[in-house]
Motif scaffolding. Sequence first.
Motif, PDB file in Angstrom:
ATOM      1  N   TYR A  94       8.590   1.292  -8.626  1.00 11.99           N
ATOM      2  CA  TYR A  94       8.581   0.181  -7.463  1.00 11.99           C
ATOM      3  C   TYR A  94       7.528   0.599  -6.490  1.00 11.99           C
ATOM      4  CZ  TYR A  94       9.995  -2.387  -3.236  1.00 11.99           C
ATOM      5  OH  TYR A  94      10.013  -3.134  -2.022  1.00 11.99           O
ATOM      6  N   SER A  95       7.634   1.955  -6.168  1.00 13.15           N
ATOM      7  CA  SER A  95       6.542   2.465  -5.073  1.00 13.15           C
ATOM      8  C   SER A  95       5.226   2.173  -5.637  1.00 13.15           C
ATOM      9  CB  SER A  95       6.687   4.023  -4.859  1.00 13.15           C
ATOM     10  OG  SER A  95       5.784   4.480  -4.395  1.00 13.15           O
ATOM     11  N   ILE A  96       4.920   2.419  -6.963  1.00  9.29           N
ATOM     12  CA  ILE A  96       3.525   2.214  -7.490  1.00  9.29           C
ATOM     13  C   ILE A  96       3.325   0.614  -7.340  1.00  9.29           C
ATOM     14  CG2 ILE A  96       2.162   2.106  -9.543  1.00  9.29           C
ATOM     15  CD1 ILE A  96       3.395   4.795 -10.398  1.00  9.29           C
ATOM     16  N   HIS A  97       4.299  -0.225  -7.592  1.00  7.67           N
ATOM     17  CA  HIS A  97       4.183  -1.680  -7.483  1.00  7.67           C
ATOM     18  C   HIS A  97       3.788  -1.957  -5.974  1.00  7.67           C
ATOM     19  CE1 HIS A  97       4.895  -5.754  -6.918  1.00  7.67           C
ATOM     20  NE2 HIS A  97       5.963  -5.520  -6.163  1.00  7.67           N
ATOM     21  N   LEU A  98       4.271  -1.207  -4.964  1.00 11.81           N
ATOM     22  CA  LEU A  98       3.750  -1.621  -3.421  1.00 11.81           C
ATOM     23  C   LEU A  98       2.372  -1.077  -3.315  1.00 11.81           C
ATOM     24  CD1 LEU A  98       6.952  -0.320  -1.332  1.00 11.81           C
ATOM     25  CD2 LEU A  98       6.293  -2.700  -2.123  1.00 11.81           C
ATOM     26  N   ALA A 110      -8.600   3.260  -2.935  1.00  9.68           N
ATOM     27  CA  ALA A 110      -8.800   4.427  -2.402  1.00  9.68           C
ATOM     28  C   ALA A 110      -7.373   4.597  -1.663  1.00  9.68           C
ATOM     29  CB  ALA A 110     -10.017   4.973  -1.723  1.00  9.68           C
ATOM     30  N   TYR A 111      -6.613   5.538  -1.734  1.00  8.92           N
ATOM     31  CA  TYR A 111      -5.440   5.652  -0.764  1.00  8.92           C
ATOM     32  C   TYR A 111      -5.861   5.875   0.614  1.00  8.92           C
ATOM     33  CZ  TYR A 111      -0.287   7.243  -0.870  1.00  8.92           C
ATOM     34  OH  TYR A 111       0.968   7.240  -0.882  1.00  8.92           O
ATOM     35  N   GLU A 112      -6.735   6.684   0.709  1.00  6.64           N
ATOM     36  CA  GLU A 112      -6.936   6.865   2.220  1.00  6.64           C
ATOM     37  C   GLU A 112      -7.677   5.705   2.772  1.00  6.64           C
ATOM     38  OE1 GLU A 112      -7.283   9.784  -0.585  1.00  6.64           O
ATOM     39  OE2 GLU A 112      -8.828   8.577  -0.464  1.00  6.64           O
ATOM     40  N   GLN A 113      -8.320   4.797   1.951  1.00  4.77           N
ATOM     41  CA  GLN A 113      -9.039   3.486   2.730  1.00  4.77           C
ATOM     42  C   GLN A 113      -8.001   2.445   3.043  1.00  4.77           C
ATOM     43  OE1 GLN A 113     -11.974   2.973   3.854  1.00  4.77           O
ATOM     44  NE2 GLN A 113     -12.714   4.931   3.016  1.00  4.77           N
ATOM     45  N   LEU A 114      -6.915   2.629   2.159  1.00  5.06           N
ATOM     46  CA  LEU A 114      -5.759   1.802   2.505  1.00  5.06           C
ATOM     47  C   LEU A 114      -4.730   2.399   3.780  1.00  5.06           C
ATOM     48  CD1 LEU A 114      -3.580   1.508  -1.058  1.00  5.06           C
ATOM     49  CD2 LEU A 114      -5.061  -0.287   0.141  1.00  5.06           C
ATOM     50  N   GLY A 115      -4.877   3.795   3.976  1.00  2.00           N
ATOM     51  CA  GLY A 115      -4.436   4.131   5.588  1.00  2.00           C
ATOM     52  C   GLY A 115      -5.258   3.740   6.360  1.00  2.00           C
ATOM     53  N   LYS A 116      -6.478   3.549   6.165  1.00  2.00           N
ATOM     54  CA  LYS A 116      -7.548   3.161   7.380  1.00  2.00           C
ATOM     55  C   LYS A 116      -7.215   1.684   7.506  1.00  2.00           C
ATOM     56  CE  LYS A 116     -12.260   3.149   8.736  1.00  2.00           C
ATOM     57  NZ  LYS A 116     -13.563   3.256   8.288  1.00  2.00           N
ATOM     58  N   VAL A 264       6.505  12.457  -8.737  1.00  2.00           N
ATOM     59  CA  VAL A 264       5.220  12.290  -7.978  1.00  2.00           C
ATOM     60  C   VAL A 264       3.818  12.301  -8.734  1.00  2.00           C
ATOM     61  CG1 VAL A 264       4.016  13.362  -6.119  1.00  2.00           C
ATOM     62  CG2 VAL A 264       6.370  13.369  -6.221  1.00  2.00           C
ATOM     63  N   CYS A 265       3.388  10.952  -8.489  1.00  2.00           N
ATOM     64  CA  CYS A 265       1.754  10.864  -9.463  1.00  2.00           C
ATOM     65  C   CYS A 265       1.058   9.810  -8.626  1.00  2.00           C
ATOM     66  CB  CYS A 265       2.029  10.414 -10.763  1.00  2.00           C
ATOM     67  SG  CYS A 265       2.904   8.637 -10.686  1.00  2.00           S
ATOM     68  N   HIS A 266       1.795   9.776  -7.277  1.00  2.00           N
ATOM     69  CA  HIS A 266       0.940   8.541  -6.520  1.00  2.00           C
ATOM     70  C   HIS A 266      -0.461   8.979  -6.086  1.00  2.00           C
ATOM     71  CE1 HIS A 266       5.314   8.086  -6.672  1.00  2.00           C
ATOM     72  NE2 HIS A 266       4.963   6.547  -6.042  1.00  2.00           N
ATOM     73  N   PRO A 267      -0.996  10.107  -5.644  1.00  2.00           N
ATOM     74  CA  PRO A 267      -2.299  10.371  -5.447  1.00  2.00           C
ATOM     75  C   PRO A 267      -3.239   9.970  -6.449  1.00  2.00           C
ATOM     76  CG  PRO A 267      -1.029  12.025  -4.479  1.00  2.00           C
ATOM     77  CD  PRO A 267       0.030  11.210  -5.600  1.00  2.00           C
ATOM     78  N   GLU A 268      -2.929   9.966  -7.705  1.00  2.00           N
ATOM     79  CA  GLU A 268      -3.563   9.788  -8.999  1.00  2.00           C
ATOM     80  C   GLU A 268      -3.449   8.394  -9.354  1.00  2.00           C
ATOM     81  OE1 GLU A 268      -2.629  13.880  -8.671  1.00  2.00           O
ATOM     82  OE2 GLU A 268      -1.351  12.342  -8.889  1.00  2.00           O
ATOM     83  N   VAL A 269      -2.565   7.430  -8.808  1.00  2.00           N
ATOM     84  CA  VAL A 269      -2.665   6.201  -9.265  1.00  2.00           C
ATOM     85  C   VAL A 269      -3.857   5.458  -8.970  1.00  2.00           C
ATOM     86  CG1 VAL A 269      -1.290   4.169  -8.948  1.00  2.00           C
ATOM     87  CG2 VAL A 269      -0.050   6.114  -9.407  1.00  2.00           C
ATOM     88  N   LEU A 270      -4.443   5.520  -7.775  1.00  2.00           N
ATOM     89  CA  LEU A 270      -5.509   4.666  -7.389  1.00  2.00           C
ATOM     90  C   LEU A 270      -6.680   5.088  -8.122  1.00  2.00           C
ATOM     91  CD1 LEU A 270      -4.693   3.759  -3.758  1.00  2.00           C
ATOM     92  CD2 LEU A 270      -4.332   2.459  -5.851  1.00  2.00           C
ATOM     93  N   PRO A 271      -7.286   6.465  -8.103  1.00  2.00           N
ATOM     94  CA  PRO A 271      -8.208   6.859  -8.734  1.00  2.00           C
ATOM     95  C   PRO A 271      -7.989   6.520 -10.461  1.00  2.00           C
ATOM     96  CG  PRO A 271      -7.498   8.655  -7.428  1.00  2.00           C
ATOM     97  CD  PRO A 271      -6.487   7.611  -7.369  1.00  2.00           C
ATOM     98  N   ILE A 272      -6.959   6.660 -10.984  1.00  2.00           N
ATOM     99  CA  ILE A 272      -7.082   6.052 -12.362  1.00  2.00           C
ATOM    100  C   ILE A 272      -7.079   4.494 -12.432  1.00  2.00           C
ATOM    101  CG2 ILE A 272      -5.400   5.768 -14.327  1.00  2.00           C
ATOM    102  CD1 ILE A 272      -4.267   8.517 -13.424  1.00  2.00           C
TER     103      ILE A 272
END
Length: 470
Positions: A94-98, A110-116, A264-272
Amino acid sequence: MELQKLSNGHHQEFQPLEDGLSPEQENFIPHKSSGEKKTQFTDFEGKTSFGMSVFNLSNAIMGSGILGLSYAMSNTGIIMFLFLLICIAILSSYSIHLLLKSAGVVGIRAYEQLGKRAFGQVGKILAALVITMHNIGAMSSYLFIVKYELPLVIQAFLGLHHSSGQWYLNGNYLIIFVSICIILPLATMRQLGYLGYTSGFSLTCMVFFLISVIYKKFNIPCPFEDFNNHTTVNFTMEEECEAKFFTVNQQTAYTVPILAFAFVCHPEVLPIYTELRNPSKRRMQAIANVSILSMFVMYLMTAIFGYLTFYGNTETELLHTYSKVDPLDVLILCVRLAVLVAVTLTVPVVLFPIRRALLQLIFPKKPFHWARHICIAVCLLFVVNLLVIFVPNIRDIFGIIGATSAPSLIFILPGLFYIRIVPIDQEPLSSRPKIQAICFTALGFIFMTMSLTFIALDWISGENRSGGGH
């Protein structure tokens, strides 16, 4: 395919490409394709296949914590462990879905750009720091395994009962050698998708570990004889050689966060996702679900058969328990070597999101450059090697990092991104998806509070209750 972005304060929904090949239709091994393709990104065309993406994400999920899952089961019981593992696997999906929904709305991968986009520059810095902290901790934990296990494996294969002082039996020299000769060449590859083959081999090593655990269940009697003391470990057969379905003890509460962080794999989800061929939210969610299901099966079978081998005598690190039976067992030595190979090949996969976070933070407008790409990898490995070599007991530092970064990556940040990025006119705060995201974020703060509380209790009591980590 043109990315639709927010402009002049008005929102345009980003519609990801959904008409690509289905996971079942795509070849598992990537190959050259004929004809022109529409590019998902304005400056990048993903080329990684569905299968390679599954290997990479599964390898990112698989951590050294698998060695402590049998111990976790011994402190929760089979039924409670199964219930917790199912819940955590569902929550992770569910977290990856979000994350994917938030990325799909604004066309950002990019995780960081989502934060921005969600919280401005502060959100970008926070996301980059959380990813960097968590993955440096993970890399260090893997190299700690290499530091302490590889000398013992070499010593056993050479038939030496004690270290004779050679450099190749010194863990500090060995991690430097492994970092330079194996990890660095893999970490300097330009795209994460190229590591699909090494990730597949790493997962094969862990499958061998699982098969060996199952095999040993039927070859080690209970009670067993302690090889070092040549005495039989005395069990009360009704209590210690019988599986427990529900167990509550002093360590039970501490194992809950350990299980929570197992996916825990969420930092790798968006690069993949960025490097996926024919990318779409549906296809990336399918990759995540297949990876999580695969790791769920491996985690559960490892925990069950390891626990049913040693029951109440299961140690925090499963391989150490096997060493009590026979430290020179050839099969267990091969398993140790396989685990070492697996964690070593996981380090480059974990390094990629850190480098991407640093590039987004320090060089956001710079194009790709080989010198910068390689230099960051060298610096990261240098820092991690210094940590592993010079910090004698870094477990408490890892505990603080894991207790703060893991809940942030799994629960808090994906929930907050979703709440802030998905526009109110599309999903009001009173809508069911937004309420679920709010509850999900609150759950992350609860997990963080629990984890920090258990670490504080460890410090106060001077006891070590942890059963492993990611």
